[in-house]
Write a protein that holds these residues in place. Structure first.
Motif, PDB file in Angstrom:
ATOM      1  N   GLU A  57       0.856  -1.185   0.000  1.00 45.87           N
ATOM      2  CA  GLU A  57       0.000   0.000   0.000  1.00 45.87           C
ATOM      3  C   GLU A  57       0.888   1.230   0.000  1.00 45.87           C
ATOM      4  O   GLU A  57       1.389   1.653   1.034  1.00 45.87           O
ATOM      5  N   ARG A  58       1.124   1.763  -1.224  1.00 48.03           N
ATOM      6  CA  ARG A  58       2.042   2.885  -1.415  1.00 48.03           C
ATOM      7  C   ARG A  58       3.425   2.509  -0.897  1.00 48.03           C
ATOM      8  O   ARG A  58       4.027   1.552  -1.357  1.00 48.03           O
ATOM      9  N   ASN A  59       3.944   3.243   0.095  1.00 46.27           N
ATOM     10  CA  ASN A  59       5.291   2.979   0.583  1.00 46.27           C
ATOM     11  C   ASN A  59       5.313   2.043   1.783  1.00 46.27           C
ATOM     12  O   ASN A  59       6.365   1.864   2.412  1.00 46.27           O
ATOM     13  N   TYR A  60       4.178   1.440   2.088  1.00 45.31           N
ATOM     14  CA  TYR A  60       4.080   0.524   3.217  1.00 45.31           C
ATOM     15  C   TYR A  60       3.653  -0.865   2.744  1.00 45.31           C
ATOM     16  O   TYR A  60       3.214  -1.036   1.617  1.00 45.31           O
ATOM     17  N   GLU A 100       1.080  -7.660  10.124  1.00 48.55           N
ATOM     18  CA  GLU A 100       2.092  -6.747  10.651  1.00 48.55           C
ATOM     19  C   GLU A 100       2.354  -5.652   9.622  1.00 48.55           C
ATOM     20  O   GLU A 100       2.472  -5.938   8.425  1.00 48.55           O
ATOM     21  N   LEU A 101       2.430  -4.418  10.092  1.00 51.64           N
ATOM     22  CA  LEU A 101       2.697  -3.289   9.203  1.00 51.64           C
ATOM     23  C   LEU A 101       4.190  -3.031   9.132  1.00 51.64           C
ATOM     24  O   LEU A 101       4.882  -3.001  10.144  1.00 51.64           O
ATOM     25  N   SER A 102       4.700  -2.875   7.908  1.00 52.37           N
ATOM     26  CA  SER A 102       6.114  -2.568   7.699  1.00 52.37           C
ATOM     27  C   SER A 102       6.253  -1.299   6.880  1.00 52.37           C
ATOM     28  O   SER A 102       5.447  -1.037   5.986  1.00 52.37           O
ATOM     29  N   SER A 103       7.284  -0.527   7.178  1.00 50.19           N
ATOM     30  CA  SER A 103       7.551   0.700   6.422  1.00 50.19           C
ATOM     31  C   SER A 103       8.256   0.405   5.097  1.00 50.19           C
ATOM     32  O   SER A 103       8.505   1.315   4.311  1.00 50.19           O
ATOM     33  N   LYS A 104       8.575  -0.872   4.837  1.00 52.94           N
ATOM     34  CA  LYS A 104       9.198  -1.265   3.573  1.00 52.94           C
ATOM     35  C   LYS A 104       8.121  -1.439   2.509  1.00 52.94           C
ATOM     36  O   LYS A 104       7.024  -1.926   2.792  1.00 52.94           O
ATOM     37  N   ASN A 105       8.454  -1.061   1.264  1.00 58.42           N
ATOM     38  CA  ASN A 105       7.472  -1.222   0.191  1.00 58.42           C
ATOM     39  C   ASN A 105       7.500  -2.650  -0.359  1.00 58.42           C
ATOM     40  O   ASN A 105       8.359  -3.456  -0.004  1.00 58.42           O
TER      41      ASN A 105
END
Length: 246
Positions: free
Chosen positions: A166-169, A180-185
């Motif tokens: 989702e975009r940059n996440y 789990e949410l990650s800041s990696k694309n």
């Protein structure tokens, strides 16, 4: 600040000299104890000098950096790997959340690596985790190490059903229904998981082969009933990938 004892393991004399000079200029609190140019020499120096950090070339004349670490009963030091633009090595470093520097080493990247080193304060769990992954017989038995705001996650690959971008996440979906949410694309995960039975079937989805139950027109069906879409341009590739891994 107590001096941080450092050992450089590098077979290229010029590269070793450059790193020595950078450390003297930008990290005066790091005390260089010695330089080794082979794995065998490094093992002896690690035992005799007991460094706090080892700058370890991933490819040595007599062994790899990982093979060197596997020969140690205990790893009582931090490791910063160095590599000359080896995409395979970089993929392994990222998958295991290992710290690394690309040669020729840049001043700002060295500074950042040292700052991360100081924050870890002797915790070398990432290296131990990487060695455990290397000892796994199959990819599904390995664990993805991922740094998040709440700490370090260790996710068994067989528990990851798919990853949704989702975009940059990215959302990493697990077999128990959580995510789990990650800041990696998604491109980041595609790169480090492409050789571990994951497939980019859609611009927004990366799917794991392990939990797939069936391939149907336009989507994969997972064992938990979830359907993962396949883009039209990926249909032929998805079918070939699924058949090969059956």
């Amino acid at each position: 600040m107590k001096p941080v004892k450092a050992l450089i393991v590098e077979d290229n004399t010029f590269m070793a000299t450059v790193l020595c000079d950078l450390l003297k200029e930008h990290a005066t609190y790091i005390a260089l104890v010695d330089v080794a140019n082979t794995g065998r020499q490094a093992l002896k120096l690690i035992a005799s000098t007991k460094p706090d950090v080892v700058f370890l070339d991933i490819e040595l004349p007599d062994m790899t950096g990982f093979e060197l670490l596997q020969q140690l009963d205990k790893i009582n030091f931090q490791t910063i790997f160095t590599t000359s633009h080896s995409h395979y090595a970089i993929r392994a470093f990222r998958f295991n959340a290992l710290d690394y520097l690309i040669k020729p080493i840049k001043e700002n990247e060295l500074d950042e690596a040292i700052q991360r080193l100081l924050k870890r304060a002797g915790n070398n769990i990432e290296v131990k985790h990487a060695l455990a992954n290397l000892g796994s017989r199959s990819a599904e038995d390995q664990k993805l190490l991922l740094s998040t705001q709440s700490g370090m996650l260790r996710l068994p690959l067989k528990q990851i059903t798919h990853i949704e971008g989702e975009r940059n996440y990215s959302y990493i979906h697990l077999s128990n229904g959580s995510r789990e949410l990650s800041s990696k694309n998604l491109a980041y995960f595609e790169d480090i998981l492409i050789d571990k039975n994951f497939f980019r079937c859609h611009r927004s989805y990366l799917v794991n082969r392990y939990p797939i139950k069936a391939l149907q027109a336009g989507h994969f069906v997972l064992k938990n009933g979830i359907e993962i879409p396949i883009s039209r341009r990926k249909e032929s590739e998805a079918k070939a990938w699924f058949i090969i891994l059956e």
